[in-house]
Design an enzyme around this catalytic site. Structure first.
Site, PDB file in Angstrom:
ATOM      1  N   ARG A 144      80.033  13.736  -7.451  1.00 32.24           N
ATOM      2  CA  ARG A 144      80.909  13.122  -8.459  1.00 32.24           C
ATOM      3  C   ARG A 144      82.181  13.954  -8.615  1.00 32.24           C
ATOM      4  O   ARG A 144      83.275  13.413  -8.790  1.00 32.24           O
ATOM      5  CB  ARG A 144      80.158  12.986  -9.793  1.00 32.24           C
ATOM      6  N   LYS A 246      85.144  12.126 -14.081  1.00 29.23           N
ATOM      7  CA  LYS A 246      84.918  13.020 -15.221  1.00 29.23           C
ATOM      8  C   LYS A 246      86.108  13.971 -15.388  1.00 29.23           C
ATOM      9  O   LYS A 246      85.980  15.198 -15.272  1.00 29.23           O
ATOM     10  CB  LYS A 246      83.600  13.779 -15.025  1.00 29.23           C
ATOM     11  N   GLU A 282      80.941   2.405 -23.001  1.00 29.66           N
ATOM     12  CA  GLU A 282      80.048   3.552 -23.190  1.00 29.66           C
ATOM     13  C   GLU A 282      80.399   4.246 -24.485  1.00 29.66           C
ATOM     14  O   GLU A 282      81.371   3.869 -25.158  1.00 29.66           O
ATOM     15  CB  GLU A 282      80.134   4.507 -21.999  1.00 29.66           C
TER      16      GLU A 282
HETATM   17  C1  COI Z   1      77.327  15.809 -20.422  1.00 25.58           C
HETATM   18  O1  COI Z   1      76.507  14.981 -20.802  1.00 25.58           O
HETATM   19  O2  COI Z   1      76.994  16.782 -19.729  1.00 25.58           O
HETATM   20  C2  COI Z   1      78.735  15.683 -20.762  1.00 25.58           C
HETATM   21  O3  COI Z   1      79.538  16.188 -20.033  1.00 25.58           O
HETATM   22  C3  COI Z   1      79.173  14.997 -22.004  1.00 25.58           C
HETATM   23  C4  COI Z   1      79.966  15.904 -22.894  1.00 25.58           C
HETATM   24  C5  COI Z   1      80.775  15.108 -23.842  1.00 25.58           C
HETATM   25  C6  COI Z   1      79.081  16.867 -23.625  1.00 25.58           C
END
Ligand code: COI
Length: 399
Positions: A144, A246, A282
């Site tokens: 990813r 991300k 989401e």
């Molecule tokens: C995760 O779930 O690891 C994330 O990156 C979400 C984050 C907003 C804590």
């Protein structure tokens, strides 16, 4: 010399203290950071991690930490992994562990000025069936990151480099891996444009870093079901944007919606698509599933939804249990008429949703022992913690 020994010698970027950017500013402003009058806001000082000068990488047990009350706050650990490359090099070659601490960045770095950055999140668990630790599908995070790096014009580590770096970070911080059943060591890989650039263009240098922190449950509700609010004005993503990768720049823009919702007692916000304002996408921190009868649906990842590693795993586990799972558009009507709703993510795990508020009406959903989310939660966490046989080859041992 192994990577850990070299980390004990020096901090990254040739630093000799944890001063970092703030330390540099103090020097510039003639403040000593001690008893003298500081021109910097006092809260800046407290943001510096407290470095433990003693090497504790061989120790077990994370100091005075209260393992029974781990939330998702930041507990600074001992080491971080750092790897850099220039744009000309075009790829990363070798990284090393460094003591955890602040880093120096040019004020004109690509990440600070133009948000050229990505992050990942994954967890290491203490193994139930013997010594050592387990990672859950770290190659998926690596892939990813590679995909996101393409979108953000950055070089990225290979899958092998990524997984190696994660393993090194776990081993160097193993005293911070919580006891079985109390939580996990959260690994936060970052890929940033660290080189200086003024005009809008990809940065000339990149830094890949991983730090770690012991964590328990993400929401303050703990393991309990959460209440969500459907947000109609603020959108998380748009077609053609970066909602499906991300990037760090997906997160600050939703803080306003998230903080407003929290002030009203909601755990998180559910975003709608920005074109029709009709399809659920989401939450700020996780993916979403709806269950009705024997059918499960989750919004399809067509560019505006983050392709979660937990999301993909849950789809597979639900199908294995005989459920029909559709990745499709999920309308607000599908949502409010569902029997059961739950969220998935590395940080949130599998979290049941008890209510969703939309246009002032509160809709309730089934929660508790006899739900699909509970069943999937148990199956997933049993694999992650080594309590059940990993027939899918999802776990990676760290010894
Ligand atoms: C995760 O779930 O690891 C994330 O990156 C979400 C984050 C907003 C804590």
């Amino acid at each position: 010399m192994d990577v850990l020994s070299s980390a004990k010698r020096a901090l990254p970027w040739g630093r000799t203290s944890a001063g970092g950017v703030i330390g540099g500013l103090r020097a510039l402003l003639g403040t000593d950071g001690g008893g003298g009058r500081s021109l910097l806001p006092s809260r800046w000082k407290s943001s510096q991690p407290q470095l433990d000068p003693v090497d504790r990488s061989d120790e077990e047990g994370g100091g005075d930490i209260d393992w029974d009350n781990l939330g998702f706050g930041l507990t600074p650990t001992d080491y971080m992994y750092v790897m850099r490359c220039t744009q000309e090099e075009g790829g990363f070659s070798r990284g090393e562990l460094a003591r955890y601490g602040n880093i120096e960045l040019s004020p004109s770095s690509g990440v600070l000025n133009y948000g050229q950055g990505l992050f990942e999140g994954l967890k290491a668990y203490r193994r139930a069936d013997g010594p050592g630790y387990t990672l859950f599908r770290p190659e998926e995070n690596a892939r990813r990151m590679q995909h996101g790096a393409g979108r953000m014009c950055m070089p990225s580590p290979s899958v092998e480099q990524f997984v190696h770096a994660v393993k090194q970070t776990v081993l160097a911080n193993k005293r911070w891996v919580p006891p079985q059943g109390k939580g996990a060591l959260y690994l936060r890989p970052l890929l940033i444009g660290s080189g200086a650039i003024l005009g809008l263009a990809p940065a000339p240098e990149y830094t890949f870093m991983i730090y770690a922190a012991p964590v328990g449950t993400y929401f303050k509700e703990g393991m309990a079901a959460i209440n969500l609010l459907v947000e109609e004005e603020i959108h998380r993503a748009m077609p053609g944007g970066t909602g499906g990768v991300k990037t760090i720049s997906n997160y600050a823009p939703v803080l306003k919606a998230q903080m407003d919702a929290r002030s009203k007692g909601f755990a998180d916000v559910l975003y709608l698509d920005s074109v029709h304002k009709r399809y659920v996408e989401e939450a700020s921190s996780c993916n979403l599933f709806v269950v009705k009868g024997g059918a499960v649906a989750t919004p399809a990842t067509a560019g505006t939804i983050l392709p979660g590693v937990t999301r993909r795993s849950i789809i597979e586990l639900a199908r294995d249990s005989g459920y029909q799972v559709e990745e499709r558009l999920v309308s607000i009507d599908d949502l409010i008429s569902a029997d059961e709703v739950f969220c998935t993510g590395t940080a949130v795990g599998v979290t049941p949703v008890s209510t969703i508020t939309y246009q002032g009406t509160r809709y309730e959903f089934r929660t508790g022992e006899d739900t699909l989310s509970k069943k999937l939660y148990t199956t997933l966490t049993s694999i992650q913690m080594g309590l059940a046989e990993d027939k899918k080859g999802w776990t990676v041992a760290v010894d």
